[in-house]
Write a protein that holds these residues in place. Structure first.
Motif, PDB file in Angstrom:
ATOM      1  N   ARG A 189       6.441 -18.809  13.505  1.00 30.38           N
ATOM      2  CA  ARG A 189       5.130 -18.837  12.844  1.00 30.38           C
ATOM      3  C   ARG A 189       4.170 -19.619  13.726  1.00 30.38           C
ATOM      4  NH1 ARG A 189       4.457 -21.674   8.634  1.00 30.38           N
ATOM      5  NH2 ARG A 189       6.440 -22.749   8.340  1.00 30.38           N
ATOM      6  N   LEU A 190       3.146 -18.953  14.198  1.00 34.58           N
ATOM      7  CA  LEU A 190       2.151 -19.588  15.060  1.00 34.58           C
ATOM      8  C   LEU A 190       0.790 -19.508  14.381  1.00 34.58           C
ATOM      9  CD1 LEU A 190       1.766 -19.498  18.852  1.00 34.58           C
ATOM     10  CD2 LEU A 190      -0.172 -18.688  17.497  1.00 34.58           C
ATOM     11  N   ALA A 191       0.129 -20.672  14.243  1.00 35.44           N
ATOM     12  CA  ALA A 191      -1.203 -20.728  13.641  1.00 35.44           C
ATOM     13  C   ALA A 191      -2.242 -20.480  14.724  1.00 35.44           C
ATOM     14  CB  ALA A 191      -1.427 -22.084  12.979  1.00 35.44           C
ATOM     15  N   VAL A 192      -2.950 -19.372  14.625  1.00 35.90           N
ATOM     16  CA  VAL A 192      -3.914 -18.975  15.651  1.00 35.90           C
ATOM     17  C   VAL A 192      -5.178 -19.828  15.525  1.00 35.90           C
ATOM     18  CG1 VAL A 192      -5.352 -17.109  16.529  1.00 35.90           C
ATOM     19  CG2 VAL A 192      -3.028 -16.623  15.719  1.00 35.90           C
ATOM     20  N   ALA A 211       7.103 -23.134  13.789  1.00 29.32           N
ATOM     21  CA  ALA A 211       8.530 -22.970  13.472  1.00 29.32           C
ATOM     22  C   ALA A 211       9.109 -21.859  14.329  1.00 29.32           C
ATOM     23  CB  ALA A 211       8.719 -22.645  11.982  1.00 29.32           C
ATOM     24  N   GLY A 212      10.428 -21.903  14.518  1.00 26.44           N
ATOM     25  CA  GLY A 212      11.134 -20.820  15.173  1.00 26.44           C
ATOM     26  C   GLY A 212      10.866 -20.704  16.655  1.00 26.44           C
ATOM     27  N   GLU A 213      11.151 -19.526  17.180  1.00 25.62           N
ATOM     28  CA  GLU A 213      11.001 -19.233  18.604  1.00 25.62           C
ATOM     29  C   GLU A 213      10.322 -17.877  18.788  1.00 25.62           C
ATOM     30  OE1 GLU A 213      14.713 -21.395  20.807  1.00 25.62           O
ATOM     31  OE2 GLU A 213      15.137 -19.461  19.885  1.00 25.62           O
ATOM     32  N   ILE A 214       9.593 -17.750  19.882  1.00 24.69           N
ATOM     33  CA  ILE A 214       8.973 -16.486  20.274  1.00 24.69           C
ATOM     34  C   ILE A 214       9.459 -16.141  21.674  1.00 24.69           C
ATOM     35  CG2 ILE A 214       6.804 -15.358  20.933  1.00 24.69           C
ATOM     36  CD1 ILE A 214       5.396 -16.875  18.759  1.00 24.69           C
ATOM     37  N   ALA A 215       9.784 -14.870  21.888  1.00 20.33           N
ATOM     38  CA  ALA A 215      10.231 -14.422  23.206  1.00 20.33           C
ATOM     39  C   ALA A 215       9.446 -13.193  23.625  1.00 20.33           C
ATOM     40  CB  ALA A 215      11.733 -14.110  23.185  1.00 20.33           C
ATOM     41  N   VAL A 216       9.321 -13.004  24.920  1.00 17.11           N
ATOM     42  CA  VAL A 216       8.665 -11.813  25.456  1.00 17.11           C
ATOM     43  C   VAL A 216       9.408 -10.577  24.942  1.00 17.11           C
ATOM     44  CG1 VAL A 216       8.114 -10.518  27.551  1.00 17.11           C
ATOM     45  CG2 VAL A 216       7.814 -13.012  27.507  1.00 17.11           C
ATOM     46  N   ASP A 218       9.215  -9.548  21.752  1.00 18.93           N
ATOM     47  CA  ASP A 218       9.341  -9.625  20.297  1.00 18.93           C
ATOM     48  C   ASP A 218       8.268  -8.788  19.607  1.00 18.93           C
ATOM     49  OD1 ASP A 218      11.479 -11.304  20.441  1.00 18.93           O
ATOM     50  OD2 ASP A 218      10.427 -13.110  19.788  1.00 18.93           O
ATOM     51  N   GLU A 219       8.655  -8.186  18.488  1.00 16.91           N
ATOM     52  CA  GLU A 219       7.699  -7.500  17.621  1.00 16.91           C
ATOM     53  C   GLU A 219       7.289  -8.472  16.520  1.00 16.91           C
ATOM     54  OE1 GLU A 219       6.367  -4.467  17.777  1.00 16.91           O
ATOM     55  OE2 GLU A 219       7.406  -3.905  19.635  1.00 16.91           O
ATOM     56  N   LEU A 220       6.005  -8.800  16.462  1.00 17.04           N
ATOM     57  CA  LEU A 220       5.491  -9.764  15.500  1.00 17.04           C
ATOM     58  C   LEU A 220       4.377  -9.132  14.673  1.00 17.04           C
ATOM     59  CD1 LEU A 220       5.347 -12.900  17.842  1.00 17.04           C
ATOM     60  CD2 LEU A 220       7.161 -12.272  16.228  1.00 17.04           C
ATOM     61  N   GLY A 263      -7.218 -19.119  12.100  1.00 14.58           N
ATOM     62  CA  GLY A 263      -6.588 -19.249  10.794  1.00 14.58           C
ATOM     63  C   GLY A 263      -5.548 -18.195  10.520  1.00 14.58           C
ATOM     64  N   ALA A 264      -5.564 -17.084  11.295  1.00 12.02           N
ATOM     65  CA  ALA A 264      -4.535 -16.066  11.104  1.00 12.02           C
ATOM     66  C   ALA A 264      -3.183 -16.607  11.567  1.00 12.02           C
ATOM     67  CB  ALA A 264      -4.901 -14.804  11.884  1.00 12.02           C
ATOM     68  N   TRP A 265      -2.122 -15.994  11.051  1.00 13.75           N
ATOM     69  CA  TRP A 265      -0.755 -16.406  11.431  1.00 13.75           C
ATOM     70  C   TRP A 265      -0.076 -15.271  12.188  1.00 13.75           C
ATOM     71  CZ3 TRP A 265       1.573 -21.131  10.698  1.00 13.75           C
ATOM     72  CH2 TRP A 265       0.920 -22.034   9.852  1.00 13.75           C
ATOM     73  N   LEU A 266       0.526 -15.625  13.299  1.00 16.04           N
ATOM     74  CA  LEU A 266       1.382 -14.707  14.055  1.00 16.04           C
ATOM     75  C   LEU A 266       2.815 -15.015  13.653  1.00 16.04           C
ATOM     76  CD1 LEU A 266       1.526 -12.567  16.375  1.00 16.04           C
ATOM     77  CD2 LEU A 266       1.850 -14.499  17.941  1.00 16.04           C
ATOM     78  N   THR A 267       3.471 -14.056  13.007  1.00 16.26           N
ATOM     79  CA  THR A 267       4.776 -14.337  12.406  1.00 16.26           C
ATOM     80  C   THR A 267       5.744 -13.192  12.638  1.00 16.26           C
ATOM     81  OG1 THR A 267       4.304 -13.273  10.285  1.00 16.26           O
ATOM     82  CG2 THR A 267       3.598 -15.550  10.524  1.00 16.26           C
ATOM     83  N   ALA A 268       7.018 -13.482  12.339  1.00 15.24           N
ATOM     84  CA  ALA A 268       8.000 -12.402  12.233  1.00 15.24           C
ATOM     85  C   ALA A 268       7.615 -11.539  11.028  1.00 15.24           C
ATOM     86  CB  ALA A 268       9.397 -12.981  12.040  1.00 15.24           C
TER      87      ALA A 268
END
Length: 630
Positions: A189-192, A211-216, A218-220, A263-268
């Motif tokens: 979860r990344l807060a933009v 939280a968590g991890e992001i990898a090249v 990934d579909e988010l 304010g948008a969230w980039l998430t799984a």
């Protein structure tokens, strides 16, 4: 470690960050011209190897600095950066001393739960030692009760270099000791807080990974749209993988810049959610002059988002300054929120910080929000560990715990499916269900039992249908109940046919088999079999109650073998779409439109399909006719 600067305007935040890192965080022409920070600025500093690390812990590769504006009109920007920090660097100028924005930024840090920090007395070259000593005492008094009570106070001067090396070393030592954020088990979860476009790269969003991890690769999900991670920078370095606690720049394929507002969230995708009601634990800042009352309109700051909201106090009608209580926040626009996320409230005019706390439940109910049962659920949501929260919620959930929604609220990396029912709740439900069947049999001894849908309305009308079917299947497998077709009964109860009824049943069986999906009418069967029409109707109804036949509409019957084949056709037609069109079912069966619709509506009633608008949707977990299908 992410370090956030805080303090009054012109107290030297940007200058000190430049002295520590060599990076000027004022990047906009307007910032250069006016000499103040307007937007969030970022800088990074490598951490050299050091001693004193806990066993098995390696030093962080680099520190990230978020330089926030100090102007009172830009506190909302400060909050967007402060929500993801690990460590506070609070600045107080030696010539000015403690100022209004010093106090408000300190309140923000305290209400966000930041407990690690250092206070830097800047512009120390402009003050006498006695002034520095007196200001240090003022700062110590200011920090009492904020969570930063024990924060070191150091005097620095960026232009002369006084105290800068000492401050830098203190930051290094803290970073070496600070435990890493929890990564395993949580979805990314990344807060933009910023988005821009780069030639040859496309849309890039930046923010702190909460939280968590992001990898090249990934579909988010972002703002309701799917996106693929094309490339990734963490702490200003190109990486293949980033983890919680790092500042990230994420290049995304498949999304435009305007789809990534602050304010948008980039998430799984499986944990992506928005809500307009959330329950939270809230603490009113001790410096407030008045209580916070139900109905108050506030600015809600959560992650990098700022929305208007209304407060409903759940523990009483108001919160006194310095006190804590549970509240429901009714948001005027959708927000992303997960259990445990920190939040801050400011007054409706955005002139001062009021309160802060953490999210208890992002799926807050519209009704019954102050009942004893609901408050007990919030007690469960307050438990300190995931296992204890799930255990307590399961115990309290008389209607079962939706595991998918629980995992979504917690932001778990692994999605959960289905429902769970606690042991006590399951035992109580079984007692009620068997008692209801016994009463039904006593009142209607000539009927096999109620159909499953009617029994649910009698026993647990608010229980999810999926869980209800699981309960029936478990009780059937355990021998507590019997299920014949759509009907449920106690094993010892059965409808016995008279000799005349058995004779008629033998006569109609071949005729119904020949009629197939078109079915046969009771009056026609009576005529063909030479039996009284009234007796034929009674016998057919009795056979339908036993699950031997199926009454599609009044007096129209289809035998079970045919209905099983039709159910197999329904499942095949539903395919990946999950629903059946009347025209497709008509064509597949060779029936007329009227009969095809009647059969689909029968499947709706017995629980193989569910009518939603003009669609007949397949219930994926329904086992009706399934055993004979396969």
């Amino acid at each position: 470690m992410i370090i956030g600067t805080a303090g009054h305007i012109d107290h030297g935040k940007t200058t000190l960050v430049r002295a520590l890192t060599g990076v000027d965080t004022d990047r906009l022409p307007e910032e250069k011209a006016r000499g103040i920070s307007i937007e969030l600025g970022y800088a990074y500093l490598d951490v050299p190897p050091g001693s004193g690390l806990p066993a098995g812990q390696s030093a962080p590769e680099r520190l990230g600095f978020i330089d926030v504006p100090g102007h009172e009109k830009l506190v909302h920007t400060m909050l967007a950066g402060a929500s993801g920090i690990d460590f506070a660097l609070l600045l107080v100028a030696a010539d000015d001393g403690v100022m209004p924005q010093t106090r408000e930024h300190l309140a923000v840090l305290s209400l966000l739960g930041v407990t690690q920090g250092i206070v830097a007395i800047t512009k120390a070259d402009r003050a006498e030692p006695a002034r520095i000593a007196a200001l240090t005492e003022d700062i110590r008094a200011l920090l009492v009760g904020t969570g930063l009570d024990d924060a070191p106070v150091v005097a620095v001067s960026a232009p002369t270099g006084q105290g800068v090396a000492e401050l830098r070393e203190r930051l290094f030592n803290t970073a070496r000791r600070l435990p890493s954020r929890h990564v395993h088990g949580l979805a990314p979860r990344l807060a933009v807080d910023r988005a821009f476009t780069l030639d040859g790269v496309g849309t890039v969003v930046t923010g702190t990974l909460h939280a968590g991890e992001i990898a090249v690769g990934d579909e988010l999900q972002l703002s309701g749209s799917r996106a693929r991670v094309r490339s990734l920078h963490a702490q200003n370095r190109s990486v293949e993988r980033a983890h919680a606690g790092q500042r990230c720049a994420v290049a995304l394929a498949g999304i435009e810049k305007q789809q990534a507002p602050r304010g948008a969230w980039l998430t799984a995708p499986h944990v992506a959610l928005t809500t307009e009601r959330l329950d939270a634990q809230l603490r009113l800042w001790p410096g407030e002059a008045r209580p916070l009352r139900s109905g108050a309109r506030v600015h809600l700051h959560l992650g990098a988002q700022d929305v208007m909201a209304s407060v409903a106090v759940l523990d009483g009608d108001l919160i006194e300054p310095g006190a804590s209580a549970r509240v429901q926040l009714v948001c005027h626009a959708p927000v992303g929120a997960w259990r445990g996320d920190r939040l801050v409230l400011r007054d409706a005019g955005a002139t001062r910080t009021l309160a802060g706390g953490s999210v208890l439940d992002p799926f807050a109910p519209t009704r019954y929000r102050r009942t004893l049962e609901r408050l007990s659920e919030l007690d469960a949501c307050s438990q300190p560990t995931l296992a204890r929260r799930r255990e307590r919620l399961l115990t309290l959930s008389a209607l079962g715990l939706d595991l998918a929604r629980f995992a979504q609220a917690e932001g778990l990396a692994e999605p959960l499916q289905g429902w769970a029912l606690g042991e006590d709740a399951g035992a109580a439900l079984t007692t009620c269900l068997c008692g209801m069947l016994a009463d039904y049999h006593a009142k209607s001894p000539d009927e096999l039992g109620p159909d499953a849908a009617r029994l649910r309305r009698l026993v647990a009308p608010r229980m999810a249908e999926a869980l209800w079917r699981d309960v029936l299947a478990e009780l059937r497998d355990g021998g507590r109940i019997a299920v014949r077709g759509a009907f449920v009964h106690l094993p010892e109860h059965g409808v016995r046919l008279s000799a005349a009824e058995q004779r008629i049943a033998q006569k109609v069986a071949p005729k119904l088999a020949m009629a197939g999906a078109e079915g046969a009418w009771a009056r026609d069967l009576a005529k063909d079999c030479g039996e009284p029409e009234a007796l034929m109707r009674t016998t057919l109804a009795r056979l339908a109650q036993q699950g031997e036949l199926h009454q599609v509409v009044k007096d129209l019957y289809v035998d079970t073998a045919t209905m099983t084949r039709l159910a197999a056709t329904v499942r095949r037609l539903a395919g990946e779409a999950g629903h059946v069109a009347a025209a497709a079912f008509r064509d597949a069966t060779g029936l007329g439109r009227k009969r095809a619709i009647q059969l689909l509506e029968h499947f709706d009633r017995v629980g193989l399909l569910r009518r939603v608008g003009d669609e007949h949707r397949l219930r994926a977990d329904s086992t009706l006719f399934a055993a004979a299908d396969q």
